[in-house]
Design a protein around this motif. Structure first.
Motif, short mmCIF file in Angstrom:
data_model
loop_
_atom_site.label_atom_id
_atom_site.label_comp_id
_atom_site.label_asym_id
_atom_site.label_seq_id
_atom_site.Cartn_x
_atom_site.Cartn_y
_atom_site.Cartn_z
N ARG A 1 -12.90 7.41 -3.03
CA ARG A 1 -13.13 8.80 -2.57
C ARG A 1 -14.54 8.96 -2.02
O ARG A 1 -14.74 9.62 -1.00
CB ARG A 1 -12.89 9.77 -3.72
N ILE A 2 -15.52 8.36 -2.68
CA ILE A 2 -16.90 8.45 -2.20
C ILE A 2 -17.04 7.74 -0.85
O ILE A 2 -17.71 8.25 0.06
CB ILE A 2 -17.88 7.88 -3.24
N LEU A 3 -16.41 6.57 -0.70
CA LEU A 3 -16.47 5.86 0.57
C LEU A 3 -15.82 6.66 1.70
O LEU A 3 -16.34 6.69 2.82
CB LEU A 3 -15.82 4.48 0.44
N LEU B 1 0.85 -1.19 0.00
CA LEU B 1 0.00 0.00 0.00
C LEU B 1 0.89 1.23 0.00
O LEU B 1 1.69 1.43 0.91
CB LEU B 1 -0.92 0.01 1.23
N THR B 2 0.77 2.03 -1.05
CA THR B 2 1.53 3.27 -1.15
C THR B 2 0.58 4.40 -1.50
O THR B 2 -0.53 4.17 -1.99
CB THR B 2 2.61 3.17 -2.25
N ARG B 3 1.02 5.61 -1.27
CA ARG B 3 0.23 6.78 -1.68
C ARG B 3 0.55 7.08 -3.14
O ARG B 3 1.69 7.09 -3.55
CB ARG B 3 0.57 7.98 -0.81
N SER B 4 -0.47 7.31 -3.93
CA SER B 4 -0.31 7.52 -5.36
C SER B 4 0.30 8.90 -5.65
O SER B 4 -0.04 9.89 -5.00
CB SER B 4 -1.67 7.42 -6.05
N ILE C 1 0.08 9.13 7.01
CA ILE C 1 1.32 9.07 7.79
C ILE C 1 2.06 7.75 7.56
O ILE C 1 3.29 7.73 7.42
CB ILE C 1 1.02 9.26 9.28
N ALA C 2 1.32 6.64 7.50
CA ALA C 2 1.95 5.31 7.49
C ALA C 2 2.40 4.85 6.11
O ALA C 2 3.41 4.16 6.00
CB ALA C 2 0.99 4.29 8.08
N ALA C 3 1.68 5.19 5.06
CA ALA C 3 2.00 4.67 3.73
C ALA C 3 3.04 5.54 3.05
O ALA C 3 2.89 6.77 2.99
CB ALA C 3 0.73 4.60 2.88
N PRO C 4 4.07 4.92 2.50
CA PRO C 4 5.07 5.70 1.76
C PRO C 4 4.52 6.11 0.40
O PRO C 4 3.55 5.54 -0.10
CB PRO C 4 6.23 4.72 1.60
N GLU D 1 -2.65 9.74 -9.08
CA GLU D 1 -4.06 9.94 -8.72
C GLU D 1 -4.14 10.66 -7.39
O GLU D 1 -4.53 10.12 -6.38
CB GLU D 1 -4.79 8.59 -8.64
N ARG D 2 -3.77 11.92 -7.38
CA ARG D 2 -3.63 12.67 -6.14
C ARG D 2 -4.53 13.88 -6.14
O ARG D 2 -4.60 14.62 -7.09
CB ARG D 2 -2.16 13.09 -6.02
N ARG D 3 -5.26 14.05 -5.05
CA ARG D 3 -6.01 15.28 -4.81
C ARG D 3 -5.41 16.01 -3.61
O ARG D 3 -5.11 17.17 -3.68
CB ARG D 3 -7.50 14.99 -4.56
N ILE D 4 -5.26 15.32 -2.50
CA ILE D 4 -4.64 15.91 -1.31
C ILE D 4 -3.29 15.25 -1.06
O ILE D 4 -2.26 15.87 -1.18
CB ILE D 4 -5.56 15.79 -0.08
N ALA D 5 -3.32 13.97 -0.71
CA ALA D 5 -2.07 13.28 -0.38
C ALA D 5 -1.88 11.99 -1.15
O ALA D 5 -0.90 11.30 -0.95
CB ALA D 5 -2.04 12.99 1.12
N GLY D 6 -2.80 11.61 -2.00
CA GLY D 6 -2.68 10.39 -2.78
C GLY D 6 -3.14 9.14 -2.06
O GLY D 6 -2.92 8.03 -2.52
N VAL D 7 -3.80 9.31 -0.92
CA VAL D 7 -4.25 8.17 -0.12
C VAL D 7 -5.32 7.37 -0.87
O VAL D 7 -5.22 6.15 -1.01
CB VAL D 7 -4.76 8.62 1.26
N CYS D 8 -6.34 8.03 -1.36
CA CYS D 8 -7.43 7.33 -2.06
C CYS D 8 -6.91 6.66 -3.34
O CYS D 8 -7.32 5.54 -3.66
CB CYS D 8 -8.56 8.29 -2.39
#
Length: 68
Positions: free
Chosen positions: A36-38, A8-11, A58-61, A14-21
């Motif tokens: 994003r809807i969820l 699991l990484t941050r994109s 914080i956790a995902a690189p 496909e980033r709006r704020i931090a790439g988490v979704c």
């Protein structure tokens, strides 16, 4: 030997704020809009969405690979 472990990484694409979704959508192989809807529903129903987003942020690189 090929590394078939999914991480699991941050994109970074496909980033709006931090790439988490975007990262979660890629990990689960679903459309990023669904994730994003969820998260939005979880945020509106209580603070679970906020805390989950913050923890993954914080956790995902970051995914540093440009294109696969």
């Amino acid at each position: 030997m090929e590394d078939n472990v999914r991480k699991l990484t941050r994109s970074t694409t496909e980033r709006r704020i931090a790439g988490v979704c975007g990262g979660i959508a890629k990990y689960l192989n679903v459309d990023v809009t669904v994730v994003r809807i969820l998260f939005l529903i979880a945020l509106l129903c209580g603070s679970l969405g906020f805390w989950a987003y913050l923890i993954v942020w914080i956790a995902a690189p970051e995914d540093n690979r440009l294109h696969q």
